[in-house]
Every structure is written in structure tokens, then in C-alpha cells.
Design a protein around this motif. Structure first.
Motif, PDB file in Angstrom:
ATOM      1  N   MET A  15       0.799  -1.191   0.117  1.00  0.00           N
ATOM      2  CA  MET A  15      -0.098   0.068   0.000  1.00  0.00           C
ATOM      3  C   MET A  15       0.883   1.372  -0.052  1.00  0.00           C
ATOM      4  O   MET A  15       2.006   1.182   0.429  1.00  0.00           O
ATOM      5  N   GLN A  16       0.235   2.239  -0.599  1.00  0.00           N
ATOM      6  CA  GLN A  16       1.303   3.529  -0.715  1.00  0.00           C
ATOM      7  C   GLN A  16       0.448   4.536  -0.100  1.00  0.00           C
ATOM      8  O   GLN A  16      -0.755   4.893  -0.020  1.00  0.00           O
ATOM      9  N   VAL A  17       1.473   5.492   0.695  1.00  0.00           N
ATOM     10  CA  VAL A  17       0.936   6.703   1.610  1.00  0.00           C
ATOM     11  C   VAL A  17       1.687   7.628   0.858  1.00  0.00           C
ATOM     12  O   VAL A  17       2.784   7.637   0.995  1.00  0.00           O
ATOM     13  N   ASP A  18       1.014   8.681   0.447  1.00  0.00           N
ATOM     14  CA  ASP A  18       1.510  10.042  -0.129  1.00  0.00           C
ATOM     15  C   ASP A  18       0.978  11.047   0.742  1.00  0.00           C
ATOM     16  O   ASP A  18      -0.153  11.282   1.111  1.00  0.00           O
ATOM     17  N   PHE A  19       2.405  11.628   1.364  1.00  0.00           N
ATOM     18  CA  PHE A  19       2.038  12.798   2.370  1.00  0.00           C
ATOM     19  C   PHE A  19       2.315  14.139   1.308  1.00  0.00           C
ATOM     20  O   PHE A  19       3.283  14.151   0.682  1.00  0.00           O
ATOM     21  N   TYR A  20       1.289  14.960   1.586  1.00  0.00           N
ATOM     22  CA  TYR A  20       1.152  16.204   0.508  1.00  0.00           C
ATOM     23  C   TYR A  20       1.277  17.388   1.948  1.00  0.00           C
ATOM     24  O   TYR A  20       0.427  17.653   2.450  1.00  0.00           O
ATOM     25  N   GLU A  33      -5.630   0.608  -0.507  1.00  0.00           N
ATOM     26  CA  GLU A  33      -4.675   0.603  -1.559  1.00  0.00           C
ATOM     27  C   GLU A  33      -3.806   1.589  -1.530  1.00  0.00           C
ATOM     28  O   GLU A  33      -2.537   1.605  -1.728  1.00  0.00           O
ATOM     29  N   ARG A  34      -4.337   2.802  -1.532  1.00  0.00           N
ATOM     30  CA  ARG A  34      -3.678   3.982  -1.311  1.00  0.00           C
ATOM     31  C   ARG A  34      -4.162   5.210  -0.434  1.00  0.00           C
ATOM     32  O   ARG A  34      -5.590   5.365  -0.432  1.00  0.00           O
ATOM     33  N   ALA A  39       6.465   6.515  12.069  1.00  0.00           N
ATOM     34  CA  ALA A  39       5.812   5.526  12.706  1.00  0.00           C
ATOM     35  C   ALA A  39       5.428   4.466  11.446  1.00  0.00           C
ATOM     36  O   ALA A  39       5.532   3.062  11.669  1.00  0.00           O
ATOM     37  N   LEU A  40       5.144   5.029  10.354  1.00  0.00           N
ATOM     38  CA  LEU A  40       5.311   4.068   8.976  1.00  0.00           C
ATOM     39  C   LEU A  40       6.444   3.627   8.527  1.00  0.00           C
ATOM     40  O   LEU A  40       6.481   2.605   7.609  1.00  0.00           O
ATOM     41  N   VAL A  50       4.278  -0.872   3.469  1.00  0.00           N
ATOM     42  CA  VAL A  50       3.895   0.486   3.305  1.00  0.00           C
ATOM     43  C   VAL A  50       5.264   1.178   2.573  1.00  0.00           C
ATOM     44  O   VAL A  50       6.271   1.043   3.016  1.00  0.00           O
ATOM     45  N   GLU A  51       4.632   1.713   1.362  1.00  0.00           N
ATOM     46  CA  GLU A  51       5.530   2.569   0.794  1.00  0.00           C
ATOM     47  C   GLU A  51       5.207   4.033   0.982  1.00  0.00           C
ATOM     48  O   GLU A  51       3.934   4.335   0.674  1.00  0.00           O
TER      49      GLU A  51
END
Length: 146
Positions: free
Chosen positions: A1-6, A102-103, A122-123, A129-130
Motif C-alpha cells: 500500500m502506498q501513502v502519499d504525504f502532501y 490501496e492508497r 511510525a510508518l 507500506v511505501e
């Protein structure tokens, strides 16, 4: 799963989120937008009716219609009653429930930077986790910084 920080420094959320929502829908996906702030949810609801300029993004607020058929659902909690596999955390607050998608798109401004950094750390060791960190350059374009 992908986490995008903006990290929102120049463009406000109400300009970026419709772009992300449009891309998710263009790819055949559904999006859950989460905010614990009722005023923010109402403002995002209004914004999604106006953007893009040549149309609108079909959506509803949770509980105001048939949640299950909404391509974009705005809610107070991370409950994908519309079957979304993408989640946008609009209020700057990280929620671990986002990891079941998923994202995840995690939007935060300068007021929430310490919390975003804590979530990033933490991630780091979470298997599967990407993480990606996006920031705006001097021209206002988004660049992946990490």
C-alpha cells in the motif's frame, strides 16, 4: 500500500484535492475523503461541484444519499461505505485505518507538520507500506522529495 504525504505550503487543499479525486476516478477508482471537521467537509462538498471548470466530480457527503453508489464520498470517519480503495485524509490528522486501503493521501499544512512527521516515522517500519513525500517547488509544481 502506498501513502502519499502532501505538505500544503502554497496551494490550498481545495485546489489539490479535486485534482487527486479526478485522477482516482479517471483510473476507475473510488475515493473516500475524510475530515473530522464538519465545516471543512461542507467546503469540500461545494468545491467538488465547481471543479473541474468543465464539469463536476460526482460525490456526496456520507449519510446524505446512497453512499454505496458514490464514486467520491466525504465522511467524518474512515468507513468506505462507497467501496473506495483510495482514501484522502483532508484534515491533517493521520488515521491508521487508512492502511487498509490501496492508497492513502495524507494532506497537512504547517500547523500539522509535527503530527505528519510522527506518522511518517511510525510508518517507516510497517511491512508493505511505501511512503512518498510531496512538496511544492518555487513554481508551485509538486515534486517528490522522499
Amino acid at each position: 500500500m502506498q501513502v502519499d504525504f502532501y505538505h500544503l505550503t502554497m496551494a490550498p487543499l481545495d485546489r489539490l484535492l479535486p485534482v487527486i479525486a479526478d485522477r482516482v476516478m479517471a483510473g476507475g477508482g473510488r475515493l473516500l475523503i475524510v475530515s473530522g471537521d464538519a465545516d471543512q467537509r461542507a467546503a469540500l462538498d461545494r468545491q467538488l461541484w465547481m471543479v473541474p471548470a468543465d464539469g463536476f466530480l460526482p460525490h456526496a457527503q456520507a449519510g446524505e444519499g446512497n453512499d454505496g453508489i458514490q464514486p467520491i464520498l466525504i465522511a467524518a470517519d474512515v468507513q468506505p461505505t462507497n467501496g473506495a480503495r483510495h482514501v484522502a485524509l483532508a484534515d491533517g490528522q493521520w488515521r491508521d485505518e487508512a492502511l487498509s486501503f490501496e492508497r492513502a493521501f495524507h494532506f497537512f499544512d504547517g500547523d500539522r507538520i509535527a503530527e505528519a512527521r510522527a506518522a511518517w516515522r511510525a510508518l517507516a517500519d510497517r511491512e508493505g507500506v511505501e511512503r512518498r513525500y510531496w512538496k511544492q517547488n518555487d513554481q508551485g509544481r509538486w515534486e517528490q522529495a522522499a
